[in-house]
Scaffold this motif. Structure first.
Motif, PDB file in Angstrom:
ATOM      1  N   HIS A   1       0.771  -1.055   0.130  1.00 61.16           N
ATOM      2  CA  HIS A   1       0.070  -0.027  -0.068  1.00 61.16           C
ATOM      3  C   HIS A   1       0.900   1.335  -0.232  1.00 61.16           C
ATOM      4  O   HIS A   1       1.808   1.335   0.663  1.00 61.16           O
ATOM      5  CB  HIS A   1      -0.935  -0.040   1.397  1.00 61.16           C
ATOM      6  N   HIS A   2       0.602   2.167  -0.881  1.00 57.52           N
ATOM      7  CA  HIS A   2       1.511   3.428  -0.842  1.00 57.52           C
ATOM      8  C   HIS A   2       0.646   4.756  -0.952  1.00 57.52           C
ATOM      9  O   HIS A   2      -0.597   4.834  -1.565  1.00 57.52           O
ATOM     10  CB  HIS A   2       2.120   3.255  -2.403  1.00 57.52           C
ATOM     11  N   PHE A   3       1.210   5.724  -0.138  1.00 60.22           N
ATOM     12  CA  PHE A   3       0.747   7.034   0.152  1.00 60.22           C
ATOM     13  C   PHE A   3       1.575   7.806  -0.399  1.00 60.22           C
ATOM     14  O   PHE A   3       2.824   7.819  -0.088  1.00 60.22           O
ATOM     15  CB  PHE A   3       0.132   7.153   1.545  1.00 60.22           C
ATOM     16  N   GLY A   4       1.238   8.900  -1.078  1.00 63.03           N
ATOM     17  CA  GLY A   4       2.056  10.036  -1.546  1.00 63.03           C
ATOM     18  C   GLY A   4       1.464  11.496  -1.582  1.00 63.03           C
ATOM     19  O   GLY A   4       0.272  11.737  -1.315  1.00 63.03           O
ATOM     20  N   VAL A   5       2.540  12.494  -1.723  1.00 63.44           N
ATOM     21  CA  VAL A   5       2.017  13.770  -1.740  1.00 63.44           C
ATOM     22  C   VAL A   5       2.515  14.374  -3.172  1.00 63.44           C
ATOM     23  O   VAL A   5       3.752  14.184  -3.429  1.00 63.44           O
ATOM     24  CB  VAL A   5       2.584  14.694  -0.700  1.00 63.44           C
ATOM     25  N   ARG A   6       1.682  14.888  -3.932  1.00 64.58           N
ATOM     26  CA  ARG A   6       2.331  15.540  -5.210  1.00 64.58           C
ATOM     27  C   ARG A   6       2.171  17.085  -5.130  1.00 64.58           C
ATOM     28  O   ARG A   6       1.517  17.517  -4.497  1.00 64.58           O
ATOM     29  CB  ARG A   6       1.311  15.159  -6.233  1.00 64.58           C
TER      30      ARG A   6
ATOM     31  N   LEU B   1       3.161   0.746   3.194  1.00 64.31           N
ATOM     32  CA  LEU B   1       2.666  -0.221   4.279  1.00 64.31           C
ATOM     33  C   LEU B   1       2.626  -1.737   3.654  1.00 64.31           C
ATOM     34  O   LEU B   1       2.785  -2.077   2.459  1.00 64.31           O
ATOM     35  CB  LEU B   1       1.465  -0.083   4.729  1.00 64.31           C
ATOM     36  N   LEU B   2       3.141  -2.611   4.601  1.00 56.21           N
ATOM     37  CA  LEU B   2       3.006  -4.045   4.440  1.00 56.21           C
ATOM     38  C   LEU B   2       2.451  -4.758   5.601  1.00 56.21           C
ATOM     39  O   LEU B   2       3.345  -4.529   6.782  1.00 56.21           O
ATOM     40  CB  LEU B   2       4.449  -4.546   3.858  1.00 56.21           C
ATOM     41  N   ARG B   3       1.508  -5.680   5.617  1.00 59.27           N
ATOM     42  CA  ARG B   3       1.207  -6.656   6.764  1.00 59.27           C
ATOM     43  C   ARG B   3       2.635  -7.613   6.678  1.00 59.27           C
ATOM     44  O   ARG B   3       2.897  -8.112   6.015  1.00 59.27           O
ATOM     45  CB  ARG B   3       0.048  -7.580   6.435  1.00 59.27           C
ATOM     46  N   LEU B   4       3.024  -7.986   8.159  1.00 58.92           N
ATOM     47  CA  LEU B   4       4.057  -8.771   8.407  1.00 58.92           C
ATOM     48  C   LEU B   4       3.795  -9.791   9.522  1.00 58.92           C
ATOM     49  O   LEU B   4       3.455  -9.152  10.538  1.00 58.92           O
ATOM     50  CB  LEU B   4       5.254  -7.864   9.032  1.00 58.92           C
TER      51      LEU B   4
ATOM     52  N   VAL C   1       1.927  -4.050  11.012  1.00 57.95           N
ATOM     53  CA  VAL C   1       1.838  -3.504   9.935  1.00 57.95           C
ATOM     54  C   VAL C   1       3.152  -2.632   9.736  1.00 57.95           C
ATOM     55  O   VAL C   1       3.717  -1.912  10.726  1.00 57.95           O
ATOM     56  CB  VAL C   1       0.845  -2.372   9.665  1.00 57.95           C
ATOM     57  N   GLY C   2       3.895  -3.046   8.905  1.00 56.89           N
ATOM     58  CA  GLY C   2       5.197  -2.533   8.638  1.00 56.89           C
ATOM     59  C   GLY C   2       5.276  -1.142   7.675  1.00 56.89           C
ATOM     60  O   GLY C   2       4.303  -1.253   6.751  1.00 56.89           O
ATOM     61  N   VAL C   3       5.785   0.004   8.357  1.00 57.48           N
ATOM     62  CA  VAL C   3       5.899   1.197   7.431  1.00 57.48           C
ATOM     63  C   VAL C   3       7.158   1.297   6.896  1.00 57.48           C
ATOM     64  O   VAL C   3       8.239   1.166   7.826  1.00 57.48           O
ATOM     65  CB  VAL C   3       5.506   2.363   8.420  1.00 57.48           C
ATOM     66  N   GLY C   4       7.433   1.443   5.737  1.00 54.79           N
ATOM     67  CA  GLY C   4       8.697   1.818   5.045  1.00 54.79           C
ATOM     68  C   GLY C   4       8.698   2.747   3.989  1.00 54.79           C
ATOM     69  O   GLY C   4       7.654   2.886   3.509  1.00 54.79           O
ATOM     70  N   GLY C   5       9.920   2.769   3.329  1.00 52.03           N
ATOM     71  CA  GLY C   5       9.969   3.668   2.257  1.00 52.03           C
ATOM     72  C   GLY C   5       9.556   5.055   2.715  1.00 52.03           C
ATOM     73  O   GLY C   5       9.280   5.939   1.464  1.00 52.03           O
ATOM     74  N   VAL C   6       9.563   5.642   3.445  1.00 51.77           N
ATOM     75  CA  VAL C   6       9.276   7.002   3.774  1.00 51.77           C
ATOM     76  C   VAL C   6      10.241   7.823   3.352  1.00 51.77           C
ATOM     77  O   VAL C   6      11.454   7.744   3.466  1.00 51.77           O
ATOM     78  CB  VAL C   6       9.109   7.121   5.397  1.00 51.77           C
ATOM     79  N   ALA C   7       9.842   8.745   2.554  1.00 47.21           N
ATOM     80  CA  ALA C   7      10.830   9.486   1.715  1.00 47.21           C
ATOM     81  C   ALA C   7      10.076  10.989   1.517  1.00 47.21           C
ATOM     82  O   ALA C   7       8.895  11.258   1.001  1.00 47.21           O
ATOM     83  CB  ALA C   7      11.141   9.002   0.473  1.00 47.21           C
TER      84      ALA C   7
ATOM     85  N   ALA D   1      -0.942   7.041   6.074  1.00 45.85           N
ATOM     86  CA  ALA D   1      -0.546   5.639   5.961  1.00 45.85           C
ATOM     87  C   ALA D   1      -0.944   4.957   7.095  1.00 45.85           C
ATOM     88  O   ALA D   1      -1.611   3.820   6.984  1.00 45.85           O
ATOM     89  CB  ALA D   1       0.862   5.350   5.849  1.00 45.85           C
ATOM     90  N   LEU D   2      -0.731   5.470   8.419  1.00 48.86           N
ATOM     91  CA  LEU D   2      -1.247   4.675   9.497  1.00 48.86           C
ATOM     92  C   LEU D   2      -2.645   4.750   9.646  1.00 48.86           C
ATOM     93  O   LEU D   2      -3.218   3.847  10.161  1.00 48.86           O
ATOM     94  CB  LEU D   2      -0.885   5.501  10.800  1.00 48.86           C
ATOM     95  N   ASP D   3      -3.681   5.929   9.166  1.00 47.45           N
ATOM     96  CA  ASP D   3      -5.096   5.629   9.062  1.00 47.45           C
ATOM     97  C   ASP D   3      -5.525   4.464   8.470  1.00 47.45           C
ATOM     98  O   ASP D   3      -6.187   3.803   8.612  1.00 47.45           O
ATOM     99  CB  ASP D   3      -5.700   6.865   8.488  1.00 47.45           C
TER     100      ASP D   3
END
Length: 177
Positions: free
Chosen positions: A48-53, A64-67, A79-85, A103-105
């Protein structure tokens, strides 16, 4: 009184894809954009991916990814959170906070009681300000050659009211995210 000189913050959107091209759009062409290559770890892609444009440009991301986990010998999930950039030229404007919050929501709808992330030590205070807590114990993760000690800081946050992190040894039963 409304401050009409301050622009409305950009919305966080659910991304339909997030590839190397989108990562490069945010962080550029660097060989080690997250500063963790020294760890030599194999990472899982996020689901799952969330972004700002800003205009047509992607400037922030969180995935996000379930682990599957074992904590104190009991099987569970987080729920793993990663790739924060966040793009270097727009840092300091709360975009990371906004994309992580969105993402946490979504993570709260996935079922697990906790969020989990791995970060470099200099980022710990940032995540603590967002409500994350660093674990004071070793965490083991899977890698192609077997189980290894995670060299990055492990941080957790509750996703639901009353969710207390269990006690006992922690082992991620997959590659990290």
């Amino acid at each position: 009184m409304t401050d009409h000189l301050r622009p409305t913050p950009p919305a966080v959107v659910r991304l339909t894809r997030y590839s190397q091209a989108e990562q490069k759009e945010i962080l550029g062409e660097g060989a080690d954009p997250f500063g963790v290559a020294y760890a030599g770890l194999t990472w899982l892609p996020k689901e799952h991916h969330f972004g700002v444009r800003l205009g047509d440009r992607l400037v922030a991301h969180a995935g996000l990814l379930r682990l599957p986990l074992s904590i104190g010998g009991d099987s569970t999930e987080a729920v793993g959170v990663g790739g924060v950039a966040v793009a270097p030229d727009v840092r300091g404007h709360g975009l990371a906070r906004r994309v992580i919050a969105a993402a946490l929501d979504h993570a709260r709808t996935l079922g697990p009681r906790h969020g989990l992330l791995f970060c470099r030590q200099p980022l710990v205070p940032f995540y603590e300000r967002l409500g994350w807590r660093a674990l004071d114990q070793d965490v083991h993760v899977e890698q192609p050659g077997g189980t290894v000690l995670m060299p990055l800081r492990t941080m957790v946050t509750p996703l639901h009211d009353g969710a207390a992190w269990p006690t006992g040894p922690v082992r991620l039963l997959s590659f990290p995210m």
